[in-house]
Design a protein around this motif. Structure first.
Motif, short mmCIF file in Angstrom:
data_model
loop_
_atom_site.label_atom_id
_atom_site.label_comp_id
_atom_site.label_asym_id
_atom_site.label_seq_id
_atom_site.Cartn_x
_atom_site.Cartn_y
_atom_site.Cartn_z
N VAL A 291 19.09 8.68 -40.89
CA VAL A 291 17.95 9.13 -40.10
C VAL A 291 16.85 9.68 -41.01
N ALA A 292 17.23 10.21 -42.18
CA ALA A 292 16.26 10.74 -43.13
C ALA A 292 15.57 9.66 -43.96
N GLY A 293 16.00 8.41 -43.82
CA GLY A 293 15.33 7.31 -44.51
C GLY A 293 15.83 6.98 -45.89
N LEU A 294 17.07 7.36 -46.22
CA LEU A 294 17.59 7.01 -47.55
C LEU A 294 17.67 5.49 -47.72
N ALA B 209 17.71 3.49 -37.31
CA ALA B 209 18.68 4.58 -37.12
C ALA B 209 18.30 5.49 -35.96
N ARG B 210 17.10 5.31 -35.40
CA ARG B 210 16.74 6.09 -34.21
C ARG B 210 17.67 5.79 -33.04
N LEU B 211 18.37 4.67 -33.08
CA LEU B 211 19.36 4.40 -32.04
C LEU B 211 20.38 5.52 -31.94
N GLU B 212 20.65 6.18 -33.07
CA GLU B 212 21.50 7.36 -33.05
C GLU B 212 20.68 8.63 -33.13
N GLY B 213 19.62 8.62 -33.89
CA GLY B 213 18.86 9.83 -34.15
C GLY B 213 18.12 10.37 -32.95
N SER B 214 17.84 9.53 -31.96
CA SER B 214 17.15 9.99 -30.75
C SER B 214 17.79 9.36 -29.53
N LYS B 215 18.51 10.16 -28.76
CA LYS B 215 19.12 9.65 -27.55
C LYS B 215 18.07 9.21 -26.54
N GLY B 216 16.93 9.91 -26.55
CA GLY B 216 15.84 9.51 -25.66
C GLY B 216 15.29 8.14 -26.00
N PHE B 217 15.14 7.85 -27.29
CA PHE B 217 14.68 6.54 -27.73
C PHE B 217 15.63 5.45 -27.23
N THR B 218 16.92 5.68 -27.37
CA THR B 218 17.90 4.67 -26.95
C THR B 218 17.89 4.49 -25.44
N VAL C 64 26.52 -1.19 -39.50
CA VAL C 64 27.51 -1.19 -38.42
C VAL C 64 26.91 -0.48 -37.22
N LEU C 65 26.97 -1.11 -36.08
CA LEU C 65 26.48 -0.53 -34.83
C LEU C 65 27.70 -0.18 -33.98
N TYR C 66 27.78 1.06 -33.60
CA TYR C 66 28.93 1.60 -32.88
C TYR C 66 28.47 1.94 -31.47
N ALA C 67 29.01 1.24 -30.49
CA ALA C 67 28.67 1.47 -29.10
C ALA C 67 29.77 2.27 -28.42
N GLY C 68 29.42 3.46 -27.95
CA GLY C 68 30.31 4.22 -27.11
C GLY C 68 30.14 3.74 -25.68
N LEU C 69 31.21 3.26 -25.08
CA LEU C 69 31.15 2.62 -23.77
C LEU C 69 31.92 3.42 -22.73
N MET C 70 31.41 3.38 -21.49
CA MET C 70 32.17 3.84 -20.34
C MET C 70 32.55 2.61 -19.53
N TYR D 92 24.74 5.04 -28.75
CA TYR D 92 24.94 4.29 -29.98
C TYR D 92 25.07 5.25 -31.16
N ASN D 93 25.88 4.86 -32.13
CA ASN D 93 25.88 5.48 -33.44
C ASN D 93 25.50 4.42 -34.46
N ALA D 94 24.83 4.84 -35.52
CA ALA D 94 24.33 3.91 -36.52
C ALA D 94 25.24 3.81 -37.73
N ARG D 95 26.48 4.21 -37.55
CA ARG D 95 27.46 4.23 -38.65
C ARG D 95 28.84 4.16 -38.04
N PHE D 96 29.87 4.06 -38.89
CA PHE D 96 31.24 4.10 -38.41
C PHE D 96 31.52 5.47 -37.80
N GLY D 97 32.34 5.49 -36.76
CA GLY D 97 32.75 6.76 -36.20
C GLY D 97 33.75 7.45 -37.09
N ASP D 98 33.92 8.72 -36.84
CA ASP D 98 34.91 9.51 -37.56
C ASP D 98 35.60 10.38 -36.51
N PRO D 99 36.84 10.08 -36.11
CA PRO D 99 37.90 9.44 -36.91
C PRO D 99 38.17 7.96 -36.61
#
Length: 425
Positions: A75-78, A97-106, A262-268, A279-286
């Motif tokens: 999200v910081a642009g590295l 990365a705003r897909l994770e960085g801003s829930k409103g954007f998504t 990697v695009l991580y979709a949390g689904l219901m 959405y998360n813009a990286r692998f989940g942990d754990p």
């Protein structure tokens, strides 16, 4: 080739462990790393927030690929800075990365292109948030708009809980939130690799966010997970790919901010079909820990192909048929103020029994390995079923001496209950 891995948690330890198995790897560097990662990588003394310093390290150490594990550097642009410096990156640029960085954007993107998700309202003041609550009633989901390390979500079941959550979110100026319809169903996580054009499914998992057994208590960053998530059937996964993932990737590319990584979709999984939670813009942990334990393909080759836009030429990833399950050992007080400094012993004994123990929040001093964060270890094991993997993981946990730690004792409970119900019938 030389690779630099950014991060210091259990996710990054799992990635380091798997990357170290690649025949294409020469040297793996990690920053800031942790004692577990140090078993597989050379720790690089660089500040990952100092983008020019990271670029200089890559140039001086012939690093050809940087793998960015956590969400904050993305999200910081590295990723943008490294690509501008001529270094390949696994992970999206800041805009994507705003897909994770801003829930409103998504949520706005979902509304624009018809992705199935919960109804919502974006709010930027306490007064607006209180007014929006009338549209939803309770239970209602209240989310901080920005990054919150997996803990910025409240499921309020009473008006008083909703009011308390909103008051906390807007306690400081500039707060923004998303208020959402409460969805009924079971959650599952779906992962895909994408280079902005090609989409490659990369496994499923089911996380356990609540701190207490039976999914009770406050949300955490994750207390355990298992993979694959059988509840996400092949038919439901296909629906999620067609209705959620593909439209998202296409819309991001059309908007000039292609998503690569990697695009991580949390689904219901609702009665109407899969709906996107976030959405998360990286692998989940754990979740990363269980995916890496099952992955049989060359992770480095897949990551490099993603970074270079060659994913279409790669065969799909191979995963072991076995179930993998991980249990997080956390420090007392988590998810509040964790008790750090507690000693940890017995990891070697646990691993001799076949488990893999990933370090999530540890440090080593002159006398001992110690807890240095809330989530400390991710004890991971495989088995022919969720029940077998669970038994192996808890057997390993019982060999670890971590007096100031705790864990849930029911990771995988839903799937185990389903299996028992099936046997009873």
């Amino acid at each position: 080739m030389n690779v630099l891995l950014i991060g210091s948690g259990g996710r990054e330890h799992a990635l380091a462990w798997k990357l170290a198995q690649s025949p294409g790897l020469s040297t793996l560097y990690a920053a800031p790393g942790n004692p577990g990662i140090a078993r597989h990588a050379e720790i690089a003394a660089i500040d990952v927030d100092d983008h020019p310093a990271v670029i200089e390290f890559c140039h001086s150490h012939a690093v050809q690929l940087v793998v960015i594990g956590p969400e904050a550097p993305l999200v910081a642009g590295l990723g943008d800075a490294l690509r501008a410096g001529g270094v390949a990156v696994f992970g999206p640029n800041r805009a994507a990365a705003r897909l994770e960085g801003s829930k409103g954007f998504t949520k706005d993107l979902c509304a624009q292109i018809g992705i199935p998700t919960a109804g919502y309202r974006r709010v930027a003041s306490l007064a607006a948030a209180r007014a929006a609550l009338g549209d939803f009633g309770v239970p209602v989901v209240i989310k901080a708009d920005g990054l919150a390390a997996g803990k910025g979500v409240t499921i309020a079941v009473t008006p008083a809980e909703a009011e308390a959550a909103l008051a906390a979110l807007f306690a400081d100026p500039g707060g923004e939130a998303v208020i959402e319809e409460f969805l009924t169903g079971e959650e599952a996580s779906l992962f895909v690799l994408t280079d902005g054009t090609t989409i490659m499914p990369f496994g499923s998992a089911q996380d356990h966010k609540r701190v207490g057994a039976g999914d009770t208590g406050p949300n955490t960053g994750g207390m355990g997970a298992y993979s694959p998530a059988a509840v996400l059937t092949p038919a439901l996964e296909a629906r999620a790919l067609d209705a959620i993932i593909r439209p998202t990737v296409a819309a991001m590319a059309a908007a000039g901010m292609p998503f690569s990584g990697v695009l991580y979709a949390g689904l219901m999984l609702t009665a109407e079909g899969p709906k996107l939670i976030e959405y998360n813009a990286r692998f989940g942990d754990p979740e990363c820990e269980v995916l890496m334990l099952r992955l049989e393909s060359d992770l480095l080759a897949l990551m490099l192909a993603t970074a270079e836009g060659r994913l279409a030429a790669c065969p799909p990833p191979r995963f072991a048929e076995a179930v993998a399950l991980t249990v997080v050992m956390a420090a007392a007080g988590y998810p509040g103020a964790p008790e750090t400094g507690g000693t940890i012993d017995g990891i070697d004994a646990a691993e001799r029994e076949g488990a893999k123990v990933f370090h999530a929040g540890t440090r080593r001093d002159a006398t001992a390995l110690r807890a240095s964060g809330g989530r400390v270890l991710a004890v991971t094991a495989a088995g022919a079923s969720v029940a077998a993997a669970q038994a192996a993981a808890y057997h390993a946990i019982d060999l670890i001496d971590f007096p100031s730690g705790f864990c849930r004792r029911d990771i995988g409970w839903r799937e185990i209950a389903r299996a028992r119900d099936g046997e009873a019938r």
